[in-house]
Each structure stands twice: as structure tokens, then as C-alpha cells.
Design a protein around this motif. Structure first.
Motif, PDB file in Angstrom:
ATOM      1  N   PHE A 250       0.820  -1.209   0.000  1.00 19.79           N
ATOM      2  CA  PHE A 250       0.000   0.000   0.000  1.00 19.79           C
ATOM      3  C   PHE A 250       0.857   1.263   0.000  1.00 19.79           C
ATOM      4  O   PHE A 250       0.602   2.202  -0.763  1.00 19.79           O
ATOM      5  CB  PHE A 250      -0.926  -0.015   1.219  1.00 19.79           C
ATOM      6  N   GLY A 251       1.879   1.296   0.819  1.00 19.01           N
ATOM      7  CA  GLY A 251       2.737   2.479   0.862  1.00 19.01           C
ATOM      8  C   GLY A 251       3.438   2.737  -0.457  1.00 19.01           C
ATOM      9  O   GLY A 251       3.545   3.881  -0.909  1.00 19.01           O
ATOM     10  N   ALA A 252       3.898   1.664  -1.103  1.00 18.57           N
ATOM     11  CA  ALA A 252       4.555   1.823  -2.403  1.00 18.57           C
ATOM     12  C   ALA A 252       3.567   2.327  -3.442  1.00 18.57           C
ATOM     13  O   ALA A 252       3.916   3.150  -4.309  1.00 18.57           O
ATOM     14  CB  ALA A 252       5.152   0.489  -2.839  1.00 18.57           C
ATOM     15  N   LEU A 253       2.322   1.856  -3.376  1.00 23.88           N
ATOM     16  CA  LEU A 253       1.317   2.315  -4.332  1.00 23.88           C
ATOM     17  C   LEU A 253       1.023   3.798  -4.143  1.00 23.88           C
ATOM     18  O   LEU A 253       0.920   4.551  -5.126  1.00 23.88           O
ATOM     19  CB  LEU A 253       0.037   1.494  -4.174  1.00 23.88           C
ATOM     20  N   LEU A 254       0.909   4.244  -2.901  1.00 27.54           N
ATOM     21  CA  LEU A 254       0.674   5.667  -2.655  1.00 27.54           C
ATOM     22  C   LEU A 254       1.814   6.507  -3.226  1.00 27.54           C
ATOM     23  O   LEU A 254       1.578   7.579  -3.805  1.00 27.54           O
ATOM     24  CB  LEU A 254       0.530   5.930  -1.157  1.00 27.54           C
ATOM     25  N   GLY A 255       3.039   6.038  -3.076  1.00 21.59           N
ATOM     26  CA  GLY A 255       4.170   6.758  -3.650  1.00 21.59           C
ATOM     27  C   GLY A 255       4.117   6.795  -5.158  1.00 21.59           C
ATOM     28  O   GLY A 255       4.446   7.810  -5.783  1.00 21.59           O
ATOM     29  N   ALA A 258       1.779   9.406  -6.737  1.00 26.23           N
ATOM     30  CA  ALA A 258       2.317  10.771  -6.784  1.00 26.23           C
ATOM     31  C   ALA A 258       3.081  11.026  -8.073  1.00 26.23           C
ATOM     32  O   ALA A 258       3.276  12.186  -8.456  1.00 26.23           O
ATOM     33  CB  ALA A 258       3.224  11.015  -5.576  1.00 26.23           C
ATOM     34  N   ARG A 259       3.507   9.961  -8.757  1.00 22.90           N
ATOM     35  CA  ARG A 259       4.283  10.114  -9.989  1.00 22.90           C
ATOM     36  C   ARG A 259       3.450   9.923 -11.249  1.00 22.90           C
ATOM     37  O   ARG A 259       3.964  10.073 -12.363  1.00 22.90           O
ATOM     38  CB  ARG A 259       5.440   9.108  -9.986  1.00 22.90           C
ATOM     39  N   VAL A 260       2.177   9.560 -11.090  1.00 19.81           N
ATOM     40  CA  VAL A 260       1.276   9.344 -12.224  1.00 19.81           C
ATOM     41  C   VAL A 260       0.155  10.373 -12.148  1.00 19.81           C
ATOM     42  O   VAL A 260      -0.485  10.521 -11.104  1.00 19.81           O
ATOM     43  CB  VAL A 260       0.678   7.915 -12.189  1.00 19.81           C
ATOM     44  N   HIS A 261      -0.081  11.088 -13.242  1.00 20.09           N
ATOM     45  CA  HIS A 261      -1.139  12.102 -13.222  1.00 20.09           C
ATOM     46  C   HIS A 261      -2.492  11.422 -13.022  1.00 20.09           C
ATOM     47  O   HIS A 261      -2.755  10.361 -13.603  1.00 20.09           O
ATOM     48  CB  HIS A 261      -1.136  12.893 -14.532  1.00 20.09           C
TER      49      HIS A 261
END
Length: 351
Positions: A250-255, A258-261
Motif C-alpha cells: 500500500f505504501g509503495a502504491l501511494l508513492g 504521486a508520480r502518475v497524473h
């Protein structure tokens, strides 16, 4: 597969082509909306929207306008004048079926699909960002109807931008339909927002008739509580057992979000049969929370089940977030993720 391993690119043409009701609402019709007998406003809204749709028959022969980035203005029919308001606003809390009714209106209007558009407020602002204001006006002005789901009143800049766009489209004879979220600190916050909506769109307010829809969140009407989070091992096993499932921390997905519009979150979910998440925990800040809201909307639209370990979805957002200006967005996200968690109960390793 992993959502964090995807970085989709979405051309403007796809943003235009996808302005249709999402897959969850492909079959939405007025007669598939089940009004709550205890809420007469729901039945009244169905009747009013049916009458509104009946007055929006195609103003010209099929093919007089085409969906695309450069529609031919000379081939468009003249704007069709209507008696009464040229727009409707569905005013109600989350989960009363506003999106179902909005999609039903889109399907009910007797115009070819290329002359009707349906999208969220975010998708509309993304379209303006991709095409530019003038080209967006040119692209949509040949339409008979524009439906805007979740018109956002909490960003003054975007509200002014979209209000200006709608003013131009009304002048071209485009009928409008909208739902919206709610400003904080207002009477009825979290439920009704018609006064806020009509004030914020200023000169457009005279074009809208507000239809109030009372009721409780249908996604939880008579249903059990959301299923509890699963152990990490069970979530991982489900991801490997279900063809097309994704597996992410989950944490990696949230990060990664932030890099995908946000305009590409729909493409991020393309072909995903189920989303499996390990280590779900409260989101750390409001920017992250708002990105998660958009992803939850895209997953819900596409009916993608979500199986997760960690904290329950009703603990994703802090009390400060839930009491702030984006309260309704966060409650909607919790409601939709809870519904998707119920749908994940049928996954092979989740039984």
C-alpha cells in the motif's frame, strides 16, 4: 502484476473517447434505479429526469457532429432552444444513487453516443489541461448533453475554469446535468449542496433546476459491515490465484500515485481483475489522500474488487481529514472501497 510497475500514457484522443458512463453504469437505466419507498424524493427525481431527457431529443441528424479533437463547426446543427432550465443538478448525499441517475439520463437522451458526454469534474479539468480551453469548447460544443459527476466546489480556480467552459457550451445549445460535492461549514454539509453549487457557478445558476434526492447510502443499505482486513499471506495467495490480479504494498502504491497524473489512473487499472494490497495504513497527508480518492473512484467505476491487509478502510483518513473541507470525498472513498472489499469476498483465496 503490480500497479506500481505501470506508467500508462494517455493521448488526448482517449480522454475524449472515454467521456461515457463508466462500465459499472453501462446498464444503468431509470427502471433499474430502485427508489427507497421511505424517500419519495427519489421517485420524484426519476420522473423529473425522464421528462428532462424527453425534451432533449437529437437536434439534428446523426453525424452532424463527430467526436474528436477538431469537430466540423459548419456541419453542426443550430443551437436548440429550450423552454425552462437547460440543466439539472442532482442534490443529495453520497450513496443515494446520483451517479446511477446521471448515467440513466445519458442513456435516455435520444441522441447518438458521439453527441453525449459523461465524465467527472476531474476528468473534465484534465481534458481542458490536455486540449486547452478553446479546443475543449470546440470539441464539446456539438454535443446535445454534458453530464458532470461530482462537480467540485472546493477548488475556486477549477470551479471558475469549468463554469466558464459551461457558459460557452450553454451558448452553443448544450444541455447540462451535474452532481457535486459540498463545501465545508455549510448547512447540510455532507448531504445537500444546491445553494453552494448554484452560487459558485454564478451566471449559470439560472440554467439549472435542482432536484433534491434524500436517502441513506444504498451501498450499505441492509448489508453487513465491511469484511475485516485479511492476513498478508491470504492477500498474496489471492493475487497469485486470480488471473489478472495485481499485488502491491500500500505504501509503495501511494508513492507511485504521486508520480502518475490522476488523468491516467483509469489506464492504470486497465485489464486488472482484482487489486490486492498489503499493509494498508492511514494515509499520511491530504495530497496523498486526494490521489487515493481518485484511484478509488476509478476502481469503483470499473468494478474491480479490492482485497487488503492492514487497517480497515474506515481508518484510512484521520479525524482531521474527515472534519475538513474534503470530508465528502473521503467518505465517498471509504464507502466505495468498502463496497469493493465486499465484492472481493468471492475471490478464490478469500473465501
Amino acid at each position: 502484476m503490480s500497479l506500481t510497475g505501470r506508467e500508462p500514457q494517455v493521448p488526448p484522443e482517449r480522454l475524449v473517447a472515454e467521456l461515457v458512463p463508466p462500465p459499472r453504469f453501462d446498464a444503468a437505466r431509470f427502471d433499474t434505479y430502485i427508489p427507497d419507498p421511505a424517500q419519495p424524493s427519489q421517485s420524484e427525481a426519476v420522473k423529473a429526469l425522464g421528462a428532462f431527457a424527453g425534451g432533449l431529443g437529437d437536434a439534428g441528424p446523426a453525424g452532424t457532429a463527430r467526436r474528436g479533437l477538431w469537430p466540423l463547426r459548419s456541419r453542426r446543427p443550430a443551437p436548440r432552444r429550450r423552454d425552462g432550465p437547460s440543466g439539472v443538478y442532482l442534490d443529495g448525499g453520497y450513496g443515494v444513487g446520483k451517479t446511477h441517475l446521471l448515467a440513466s439520463l445519458w442513456h435516455a437522451v435520444a441522441a447518438p453516443p458521439e453527441r453525449k458526454a459523461f465524465g467527472t469534474f476531474v476528468e473534465l479539468t484534465n481534458l481542458v489541461g490536455a486540449l486547452g480551453f478553446q479546443q475543449t469548447v470546440a470539441t464539446l460544443s456539438g454535443h446535445r448533453l454534458l453530464c458532470i459527476d461530482e462537480f467540485e466546489l472546493d477548488d475556486p480556480g477549477d470551479t471558475v475554469l469549468v463554469s466558464s467552459l459551461l457558459s460557452r457550451l450553454v451558448g452553443e445549445g448544450v444541455a447540462l446535468a451535474a452532481t457535486s460535492n459540498t463545501l465545508p461549514g455549510k448547512l447540510g454539509e455532507g448531504r445537500f449542496a444546491a445553494a453552494d453549487f448554484l452560487r459558485e457557478i454564478q451566471g449559470l445558476s439560472a440554467h439549472f433546476r435542482a432536484l433534491r434526492i434524500d436517502g441513506e447510502d444504498y451501498r450499505h443499505r441492509g448489508l453487513p459491515q465491511a469484511p475485516p482486513p485479511r492476513p498478508d499471506a491470504e492477500v498474496t495467495a489471492a493475487a497469485h490465484a486470480v488471473p489478472g490480479a495485481s499485488l502491491d504494498d500500500f505504501g509503495a502504491l501511494l508513492g507511485h500515485l504521486a508520480r502518475v497524473h490522476p488523468s491516467r489512473y483509469g489506464a492504470l487499472c486497465d485489464g486488472v481483475a482484482a487489486v490486492c494490497l498489503t499493509g494498508v495504513r492511514p494515509v499520511p497527508d491530504q495530497s496523498t489522500a486526494l490521489r487515493l480518492v481518485v484511484l478509488a473512484d476509478r476502481l469503483y467505476d470499473r468494478e474491480v474488487p479490492v482485497l487488503a491487509s492492514g487497517v480497515p478502510f474506515d481508518r484510512l483518513f484521520s479525524p482531521e481529514m474527515l472534519n475538513g473541507g474534503y470530508r465528502k470525498k473521503y467518505l465517498r472513498a471509504v464507502s466505495r472501497l468498502t463496497a469493493l472489499a465486499r465484492e472481493a469476498d468471492g475471490l478464490p483465496s478469500a473465501v
